[in-house]
Enzyme design. Structure first.
Site, mmCIF file in Angstrom:
data_model
loop_
_atom_site.group_PDB
_atom_site.id
_atom_site.type_symbol
_atom_site.label_atom_id
_atom_site.label_comp_id
_atom_site.label_asym_id
_atom_site.label_seq_id
_atom_site.Cartn_x
_atom_site.Cartn_y
_atom_site.Cartn_z
ATOM 1 N N SER A 251 0.814 -1.209 0.000
ATOM 2 C CA SER A 251 0.000 0.000 0.000
ATOM 3 C C SER A 251 0.855 1.270 0.000
ATOM 4 O O SER A 251 1.709 1.407 -0.864
ATOM 5 C CB SER A 251 -0.955 -0.048 1.194
ATOM 6 N N LYS A 255 4.107 1.999 -2.462
ATOM 7 C CA LYS A 255 4.504 3.185 -3.229
ATOM 8 C C LYS A 255 5.962 3.470 -2.885
ATOM 9 O O LYS A 255 6.793 3.791 -3.743
ATOM 10 C CB LYS A 255 3.657 4.407 -2.843
ATOM 11 N N TRP A 342 -9.973 0.284 -5.255
ATOM 12 C CA TRP A 342 -9.427 1.601 -4.865
ATOM 13 C C TRP A 342 -8.008 1.793 -5.417
ATOM 14 O O TRP A 342 -7.602 2.880 -5.788
ATOM 15 C CB TRP A 342 -9.445 1.667 -3.336
ATOM 16 N N HIS A 392 -7.589 -5.787 -0.043
ATOM 17 C CA HIS A 392 -6.367 -5.021 0.183
ATOM 18 C C HIS A 392 -5.644 -5.563 1.418
ATOM 19 O O HIS A 392 -6.076 -5.321 2.547
ATOM 20 C CB HIS A 392 -6.797 -3.561 0.411
#
Ligand code: GTR
Length: 413
Positions: A251, A255, A342, A392
């Site tokens: 998540s 990144k 998302w 997720h």
């Protein structure tokens, strides 16, 4: 930060593929002055530095060089951890070279039976190193944390209840059994995850007098910088093969692993788990989380220049496929989850696909997939991708793939 919009003004996320706008991606293999990049030499000398600079100045913000005199202190060693199968160490990294804050703690597990330096996975976590393990004698983190009752965080501090709270995401024994080590770091040791005007964490050393300029580091850059400092330590540890370090993150921390791997070529393998917007997902698709949403919800993550592209994604001189291209020719793995819309699974897949020309130019096996694979059907060449079923999260399925991928690239199997 100039462009904050209130909750009410924020657009609803789009989850309809038919409503994804038409867009043209910038070409990783065309230089700023329009030249086709047709040789590895042109990539390394001209285009790669250009692309790296654009991510620094327009997306994440530029970070300072490594400090001159960091202090590494081994604070504990246990030779019979995990019932005897692992050596466990804790190491404190003092960024200023003095025993003072900011301080980052590494928790390291290594296979006890190793006879030579081992390859390791390294990853940041959300609530402290003590949350990734059931072992009760790991140091309880003493830094600020985001509120989370379920994880045992009270008044922004970890409590005993938080031990092992994230253990399902870190199958330490499996990693050890496969011959790898694991290095864990709490992201908030490097920079606490809230918008404090860059006064705390590592920013306190570098930005005491002046907050970062619009092209200087936000929190994701600070975290990535911290990962490189952890690698500085690993290079001094004789039990670890610092040439075989896989940086992995989930998540917001996915990144971060991509940005760390893009900037620091010492990371031999890079893994992004469900990283989404500002990670592996293409910004121009505006599917799920968008630049508008992310920059308003987390104004401290990126550099201020990134705000210029809110609702103007087509003006971005880069898109996230170019972040992946910066990792070439090193192995890179991007993972999505079916229910994690998302984070835009398709946008994550496309980033890998559109980075492939750079991997091909540099003579690797590339990616090979033109279409998104079915769920739970990993693609593993020099570039890897899967979309697993579920939400997720980081699951055993994800780790199974990362371990197989690392075997191929680190052990040649
Ligand atoms: C969300 C954010 C995502 C992702 C996620 C996480 O709130 O919108 O970009 O970073 O948090 O890190 O779990």
């Amino acid at each position: 930060i100039c462009s904050q919009t209130s909750q009410a003004q924020r657009p609803k996320p789009n989850y309809d593929e038919a409503k994804v706008p038409k867009f043209e991606l910038p070409d990783p293999l065309v230089t700023a002055d329009g030249k086709q990049v047709d040789s590895a030499e042109l990539w390394w000398k001209v285009r790669r530095p250009e692309v790296l600079h654009l991510f620094e100045s327009e997306v994440y913000g530029k970070s300072p060089a490594a400090p001159q005199d960091m202090l590494f202190e081994v604070t504990s060693v246990k030779n019979d951890a995990l019932g005897g199968k692992a050596i466990r160490k804790e190491v404190s990294v003092y960024f200023s070279g003095k025993k003072e804050e900011p301080r980052m703690d590494l928790l390291i597990y290594l296979p006890a039976k190793a006879t030579k330096p081992v390859p390791v996975f390294m990853g940041l976590n959300f609530y402290g190193n003590h949350t990734i393990t059931e072992e009760k004698d790991v140091k309880l983190n003493d830094h600020w944390m985001r509120a989370n009752k379920d994880k045992g965080i009270v008044d922004h501090r970890a409590t005993e209840k938080s031990r092992g709270a994230s253990a399902s995401r870190w199958p330490i024994e499996k990693i050890i059994d496969r011959g790898y080590g694991l290095v864990a770091i709490y992201c908030g040791d490097i920079d606490p995850d809230y918008d404090d005007g860059f006064k705390n964490g590592i920013h306190a050393i570098y930005n005491a007098k002046q907050k970062p300029t619009p092209d200087e580091w936000g929190t994701i850059s600070a975290w990535a910088w911290g990962l490189s400092r952890a690698l500085d330590y690993l290079e001094t540890d004789k039990q670890i093969d610092a040439n075989k370090v896989a940086v992995m993150g989930h998540s917001r921390l996915g990144k971060t692993s991509l940005w760390a791997g893009a900037q620091d070529p010492r990371f031999a393998l890079v893994i992004s788990n469900d990283s989404g917007c500002g990670g592996a997902a293409l910004s121009r698709r505006r599917f799920g989380e968008t630049l508008n949403v992310i920059n308003n919800a987390f104004p401290h993550w990126f550099c201020d220049n990134f705000n210029k592209y809110i609702d103007k994604e087509n003006k971005l001189p880069v898109d996230q496929h170019m972040l992946i291209s910066l990792i070439a020719p090193r192995p890179v793995y991007v993972a999505s989850a079916e229910d994690d819309r998302w984070a835009d699974p398709k946008g994550e897949f496309l980033s890998v696909k559109y980075a492939e020309p750079v991997y091909e130019l540099l003579g690797t096996s590339g990616f090979g997939a033109k279409e998104m694979p079915k769920v739970n059907q990993p693609i593993q060449k020099q570039m890897g991708y899967h979309m697993r079923t579920g939400k997720h999260d980081v699951t055993d399925f994800d780790w199974q793939q990362y371990l197989d991928f690392a075997d191929t690239h680190f052990k040649g199997s």
